[in-house]
Write a protein that holds these residues in place. Structure first.
Motif, short mmCIF file in Angstrom:
data_model
loop_
_atom_site.label_atom_id
_atom_site.label_comp_id
_atom_site.label_asym_id
_atom_site.label_seq_id
_atom_site.Cartn_x
_atom_site.Cartn_y
_atom_site.Cartn_z
N TYR A 1 29.69 95.33 27.40
CA TYR A 1 30.04 93.93 27.18
C TYR A 1 31.50 93.70 27.54
O TYR A 1 32.37 94.48 27.18
N ILE B 1 25.06 82.84 23.22
CA ILE B 1 24.39 83.66 24.23
C ILE B 1 23.27 82.85 24.89
O ILE B 1 22.80 81.85 24.34
N ARG C 1 27.44 90.18 28.97
CA ARG C 1 26.71 91.45 29.05
C ARG C 1 26.69 91.90 30.50
O ARG C 1 26.27 91.16 31.39
N LEU D 1 28.72 90.64 18.63
CA LEU D 1 29.92 90.81 19.46
C LEU D 1 30.61 89.47 19.72
O LEU D 1 31.84 89.41 19.79
N ASN D 2 29.83 88.40 19.86
CA ASN D 2 30.44 87.08 20.03
C ASN D 2 31.27 86.70 18.81
O ASN D 2 32.36 86.13 18.94
N GLN E 1 19.01 93.87 20.83
CA GLN E 1 20.09 93.63 21.80
C GLN E 1 20.64 92.21 21.66
O GLN E 1 21.85 92.00 21.77
N THR F 1 31.53 86.69 25.22
CA THR F 1 31.31 88.01 25.78
C THR F 1 30.26 87.90 26.87
O THR F 1 29.40 87.02 26.83
N HIS G 1 31.58 81.69 27.74
CA HIS G 1 30.95 82.84 27.09
C HIS G 1 32.03 83.67 26.42
O HIS G 1 33.02 84.03 27.06
N GLU H 1 15.95 91.07 27.10
CA GLU H 1 16.61 91.83 26.04
C GLU H 1 15.68 91.91 24.85
O GLU H 1 14.88 91.01 24.61
N ARG I 1 22.87 92.18 18.64
CA ARG I 1 24.13 92.86 18.96
C ARG I 1 25.06 91.93 19.74
O ARG I 1 26.25 91.85 19.46
N HIS I 2 24.49 91.22 20.71
CA HIS I 2 25.31 90.30 21.52
C HIS I 2 25.90 89.20 20.64
O HIS I 2 27.07 88.85 20.77
N GLN I 3 25.11 88.66 19.73
CA GLN I 3 25.64 87.63 18.83
C GLN I 3 26.72 88.20 17.92
O GLN I 3 27.73 87.54 17.67
#
Length: 196
Positions: free
Chosen positions: A97, A10, A92, A150-151, A143, A90, A88, A139, A146-148
């Motif tokens: 996502y 990210i 955002r 999801l990755n 958040q 994912t 990437h 973020e 969460r992004h990590q």
């Protein structure tokens, strides 16, 4: 045999820095390819856009076709040299996502490795705040985590459709950049001898 490594992380995790330094140290000479740049080139060639920011506004089916064209170009490149795809896992968006690669696209690329660069949310937030050259989304630490997460989930999905190995490299302030670079070099050097 083609050797393709996807590297993801990210914004603010240090992916670009680690990649740049690892490419200098690796024995295998990789071609660095930005997946978004390839998609943009295909869109310009087709007369669909003039500026990169217009890409997000394209019909999702058109975007998927651009992804497929970019994937096919990578496959062609990988016939003659190892490829490191900067991408990437994912993305955002304001409404959720988005996976970076549909199943069909990851199957075409068929990477050998998916490398995820990670750091703690507080480290990433601190780096983003110190990097005044970039216009990054604000973020919270929650958040960012969460992004990590999801990755990681996306990487597992991609690996299911490509048999890629997943490598997670941690880029912590106390661990040191050199250790993260060393770990990526170890992955890249697995390509030595693949193109002899």
């Amino acid at each position: 045999m083609p050797f393709v490594v996807m590297i993801t992380g990210i914004p603010g995790v240090g992916k670009s820095t680690i990649t740049r330094l690892a490419l200098r140290k690796a024995r295998a000479k990789f071609r660095l390819v930005n997946f978004g740049d390839l998609m943009f080139e295909e869109a310009v060639r087709a007369g669909l856009v003039e500026h990169r920011d217009e890409m997000r506004k394209l019909n999702p089916n058109v975007q998927k076709e651009l992804q497929m064209k970019a994937a096919r170009r990578i496959v062609e490149m990988a016939k003659t040299e190892p490829i490191l795809i900067d991408t990437h896992a994912t993305i955002r968006t304001p409404v959720g996502y988005l996976l970076g690669f549909p199943k069909e696209v990851i199957e075409v690329i068929n990477p050998n490795f998916i490398v995820i660069i990670e750091a703690t949310p507080s480290e990433i937030l601190g780096r983003r705040l110190r990097d005044l050259k970039r216009d990054r989304d604000v973020e919270t630490e929650e958040q960012i985590q969460r992004h990590q997460d999801l990755n990681r989930a996306a990487a597992v999905s991609y690996a299911m459709h490509s048999n890629a190995l997943i490598k997670i490299i941690e880029n912590h302030e106390d661990k040191g950049l050199e250790e993260a670079v060393h770990e990526l070099v170890e992955v890249l050097d697995l390509a030595v001898g693949e193109y002899d």
